[in-house]
Design a protein around this motif. Structure first.
Motif, PDB file in Angstrom:
ATOM      1  N   TYR A 256       1.368  11.950  -7.893  1.00 50.19           N
ATOM      2  CA  TYR A 256       0.077  11.758  -7.233  1.00 50.19           C
ATOM      3  C   TYR A 256       0.146  10.607  -6.233  1.00 50.19           C
ATOM      4  O   TYR A 256       0.588   9.507  -6.559  1.00 50.19           O
ATOM      5  CB  TYR A 256      -1.008  11.444  -8.269  1.00 50.19           C
ATOM      6  N   LYS A 257      -0.325  10.889  -5.020  1.00 48.50           N
ATOM      7  CA  LYS A 257      -0.378   9.867  -3.989  1.00 48.50           C
ATOM      8  C   LYS A 257      -1.818   9.397  -3.806  1.00 48.50           C
ATOM      9  O   LYS A 257      -2.712  10.177  -3.475  1.00 48.50           O
ATOM     10  CB  LYS A 257       0.120  10.444  -2.654  1.00 48.50           C
ATOM     11  N   LEU A 258      -2.045   8.088  -4.006  1.00 51.32           N
ATOM     12  CA  LEU A 258      -3.351   7.498  -3.734  1.00 51.32           C
ATOM     13  C   LEU A 258      -3.483   7.145  -2.263  1.00 51.32           C
ATOM     14  O   LEU A 258      -4.584   7.039  -1.736  1.00 51.32           O
ATOM     15  CB  LEU A 258      -3.562   6.243  -4.584  1.00 51.32           C
ATOM     16  N   HIS A 259      -2.345   6.938  -1.623  1.00 43.99           N
ATOM     17  CA  HIS A 259      -2.317   6.614  -0.194  1.00 43.99           C
ATOM     18  C   HIS A 259      -0.921   6.926   0.307  1.00 43.99           C
ATOM     19  O   HIS A 259       0.064   6.849  -0.449  1.00 43.99           O
ATOM     20  CB  HIS A 259      -2.649   5.144   0.057  1.00 43.99           C
ATOM     21  N   ILE A 260      -0.814   7.235   1.571  1.00 44.31           N
ATOM     22  CA  ILE A 260       0.472   7.659   2.109  1.00 44.31           C
ATOM     23  C   ILE A 260       1.543   6.586   1.962  1.00 44.31           C
ATOM     24  O   ILE A 260       2.716   6.890   1.727  1.00 44.31           O
ATOM     25  CB  ILE A 260       0.321   8.109   3.586  1.00 44.31           C
ATOM     26  N   TYR A 261       1.186   5.288   2.070  1.00 46.49           N
ATOM     27  CA  TYR A 261       2.191   4.222   2.001  1.00 46.49           C
ATOM     28  C   TYR A 261       2.288   3.563   0.628  1.00 46.49           C
ATOM     29  O   TYR A 261       3.009   2.582   0.471  1.00 46.49           O
ATOM     30  CB  TYR A 261       1.921   3.162   3.074  1.00 46.49           C
ATOM     31  N   LEU A 262       1.585   4.070  -0.349  1.00 48.62           N
ATOM     32  CA  LEU A 262       1.742   3.614  -1.726  1.00 48.62           C
ATOM     33  C   LEU A 262       2.594   4.647  -2.450  1.00 48.62           C
ATOM     34  O   LEU A 262       2.253   5.836  -2.442  1.00 48.62           O
ATOM     35  CB  LEU A 262       0.388   3.469  -2.414  1.00 48.62           C
TER      36      LEU A 262
ATOM     37  N   SER B 295      15.521  -3.535  -0.827  1.00 51.29           N
ATOM     38  CA  SER B 295      15.214  -3.318  -2.246  1.00 51.29           C
ATOM     39  C   SER B 295      15.164  -4.632  -2.997  1.00 51.29           C
ATOM     40  O   SER B 295      14.271  -4.873  -3.814  1.00 51.29           O
ATOM     41  CB  SER B 295      16.265  -2.388  -2.863  1.00 51.29           C
ATOM     42  N   GLU B 296      16.099  -5.512  -2.698  1.00 55.12           N
ATOM     43  CA  GLU B 296      16.137  -6.825  -3.355  1.00 55.12           C
ATOM     44  C   GLU B 296      14.923  -7.667  -2.981  1.00 55.12           C
ATOM     45  O   GLU B 296      14.460  -8.495  -3.766  1.00 55.12           O
ATOM     46  CB  GLU B 296      17.424  -7.558  -2.966  1.00 55.12           C
ATOM     47  N   ALA B 297      14.366  -7.426  -1.778  1.00 53.47           N
ATOM     48  CA  ALA B 297      13.177  -8.160  -1.325  1.00 53.47           C
ATOM     49  C   ALA B 297      11.898  -7.636  -1.966  1.00 53.47           C
ATOM     50  O   ALA B 297      10.834  -8.237  -1.816  1.00 53.47           O
ATOM     51  CB  ALA B 297      13.069  -8.096   0.191  1.00 53.47           C
ATOM     52  N   GLY B 298      11.989  -6.492  -2.647  1.00 55.06           N
ATOM     53  CA  GLY B 298      10.832  -5.956  -3.346  1.00 55.06           C
ATOM     54  C   GLY B 298      10.285  -4.674  -2.767  1.00 55.06           C
ATOM     55  O   GLY B 298       9.352  -4.083  -3.322  1.00 55.06           O
ATOM     56  N   VAL B 299      10.841  -4.211  -1.647  1.00 54.59           N
ATOM     57  CA  VAL B 299      10.304  -3.023  -0.986  1.00 54.59           C
ATOM     58  C   VAL B 299      10.366  -1.810  -1.912  1.00 54.59           C
ATOM     59  O   VAL B 299      11.390  -1.535  -2.541  1.00 54.59           O
ATOM     60  CB  VAL B 299      11.079  -2.732   0.316  1.00 54.59           C
ATOM     61  N   SER B 300       9.254  -1.068  -1.978  1.00 55.15           N
ATOM     62  CA  SER B 300       9.203   0.137  -2.806  1.00 55.15           C
ATOM     63  C   SER B 300       8.895   1.388  -1.989  1.00 55.15           C
ATOM     64  O   SER B 300       8.887   2.495  -2.531  1.00 55.15           O
ATOM     65  CB  SER B 300       8.156  -0.019  -3.919  1.00 55.15           C
ATOM     66  N   PHE B 301       8.629   1.225  -0.688  1.00 54.40           N
ATOM     67  CA  PHE B 301       8.357   2.363   0.191  1.00 54.40           C
ATOM     68  C   PHE B 301       9.147   2.173   1.476  1.00 54.40           C
ATOM     69  O   PHE B 301       8.889   1.235   2.233  1.00 54.40           O
ATOM     70  CB  PHE B 301       6.860   2.477   0.500  1.00 54.40           C
ATOM     71  N   LEU B 302      10.106   3.059   1.701  1.00 55.85           N
ATOM     72  CA  LEU B 302      10.964   3.002   2.886  1.00 55.85           C
ATOM     73  C   LEU B 302      10.599   4.144   3.819  1.00 55.85           C
ATOM     74  O   LEU B 302      10.699   5.318   3.461  1.00 55.85           O
ATOM     75  CB  LEU B 302      12.434   3.115   2.472  1.00 55.85           C
ATOM     76  N   ASN B 303      10.147   3.803   5.025  1.00 57.23           N
ATOM     77  CA  ASN B 303       9.792   4.785   6.037  1.00 57.23           C
ATOM     78  C   ASN B 303      10.849   4.719   7.141  1.00 57.23           C
ATOM     79  O   ASN B 303      10.934   3.740   7.875  1.00 57.23           O
ATOM     80  CB  ASN B 303       8.404   4.476   6.587  1.00 57.23           C
TER      81      ASN B 303
END
Length: 424
Positions: A57-63, A127-135
């Motif tokens: 389930y997507k609550l928002h496109i970038y989440l 990833s090490e910086a915490g990013v969870s969404f890569l566009n």
């Protein structure tokens, strides 16, 4: 477009997510944590919930989608990590593009593309910086399909990945391969509701049909899909958004991301671009509420709505999002043509820390709007002909960029400082 959730069904999804978050982080439970979690999830509540083909389930496109590992990493970035971490990065893997879009924010970017090795090294540091969404984008990212495959092979499931494209160089086999490697969805550029307008806007005959074909293929292989559309005031007045929403419905598309015109790249010198901004915002807010309350249409995430002062405001500079160009320049946002350093010359973590120091607090002012004229004037003054502006100039330019803190993060008690007027 899968099973969109509105009304009571949407409410039940939020209840499920809320209970899961509280249970997963029960050792952190306190009134403060519960309140912060509720406020964070509530910020997405006027969006439509989209159920993707993979059952998430997507609550928002970038989440990132719930209940993936990437989703919980994003929650931890904001509610547990100290200091909080960014959720989204937009990464360009090439400047190469057969199109000549009239609004292109990379039009004056120079230098060579990063090597594949440098791209893979940098993605690991995201990833090490915490990013969870890569566009991932270009130019057109599919012109470097082998690199896309290498990126996916290097990742685990702690980052959700969406790839931007014009529709160029797409085949069903390539899309199926990327899905197998873990790509969640594809964002396709569509800047008009007719072939005549879109093809003229991007400078390539047949582009509109390629974009539509790509959206259909995404649906056939089970990938999430989104239309990225930049609409001018004149197009909005002409009800072009309504026609694009119908197109998205016909193509079984999950999202239509509405991007209001930005003074960046080719449009940086356009001093009159934002004259109708207030009217655009009013229209976008109305359309956002209208379409996200309709079951049979795609979800409509609109940047003008999510960046509203009562929502998240401007979160550039690594607060929630940042950008890395194809040549390695690290920017606060793809629409803010300034650089804090190049990963070919310095370690990413040093550059990122420098940028975070300059953008400590999310503010209600949109930097790409309120600073565009100063960036353009600065470039004229110093005879700078390429973008982004190198860090040696950026550090002078951003010295007094102070705005009014966004309410939601003040209430969450992260990224805090005393509110004050813009001192620039």
């Amino acid at each position: 477009m899968q099973q969109n959730k509105i009304g009571i069904a949407k409410f039940l999804i939020y209840v499920r997510i809320g209970m899961h978050v509280l249970w997963k982080y029960r050792k952190h439970l306190s009134i403060k944590f519960i309140t912060a979690a509720a406020r964070l999830l509530a910020a997405f509540s006027d969006n439509k919930v989209v159920k993707l083909a993979n059952g998430t389930y997507k609550l928002h496109i970038y989440l990132p989608a719930y209940p993936t590992r990437a989703f919980f990493k994003a929650i931890e970035d904001k509610l547990i990590s100290k200091p909080p971490k960014p959720v989204t990065v937009v990464l360009s893997v090439t400047k190469a593009c057969p199109y000549r879009c009239k609004h292109c924010y990379q039009r004056f970017d120079k230098n060579e593309d990063m090597s594949s090795e440098k791209v893979l090294e940098t993605v690991k540091k995201f990833s090490e910086a915490g990013v969870s969404f890569l566009n991932i984008e270009g130019g057109d990212a599919f012109l470097k399909f082998n690199l896309l495959c290498k990126i996916m092979d290097s990742l685990d499931d702690s980052m959700e990945v969406w790839i931007n494209t014009t529709g160029t160089n797409i085949t069903k086999k390539k899309l199926a391969t990327l899905k197998e490697k873990g790509v969640c969805g594809i964002m396709v550029s569509v800047h008009g509701s007719s072939a005549e307008f879109h093809d003229d806007f991007v400078g390539v005959k047949g582009a509109f049909e390629l974009a539509k074909k790509t959206l259909v293929l995404c649906n056939e292989v089970g990938l999430g899909s989104a239309i990225n559309t930049v609409l001018t005031y004149e197009q909005i007045q002409g009800n072009v958004l309504d026609e694009i929403m119908l197109l998205a419905k016909d193509c079984n598309c999950d999202f239509v991301q509405l991007i209001h015109p930005k003074r960046a790249g080719e449009w940086l010198k356009n001093k009159t671009l934002n004259e109708k901004d207030a009217e655009i915002r009013r229209y976008v807010s109305k359309a956002h509420k209208q379409y996200n309350a309709l079951q049979d249409f795609s979800a409509l995430p609109a940047q003008a709505q999510e960046e509203h002062e009562d929502k998240f405001g401007c979160t550039c500079g690594g607060i929630d999002r940042f950008y890395v160009g194809a040549n390695g320049e690290v920017q606060p946002c793809e629409f803010l043509n300034i650089s804090f350093g190049n990963v070919n010359e310095e370690p990413f973590e040093i550059i990122f820390a420098r940028m975070r120091e300059a953008f400590k607090v999310p503010c209600i002012e949109w930097m790409c709007e309120v600073k565009a004229s100063k960036i353009y004037e600065f470039m004229q003054k110093h005879s700078i002909e390429k973008t982004p502006i190198p860090y040696e100039y950026t550090k002078e330019l951003v010295k007094n960029w102070v705005g009014t803190p966004t309410k939601i993060y003040q209430k969450l008690k992260i990224y805090q400082r005393d509110a004050g007027p813009d001192q620039d």
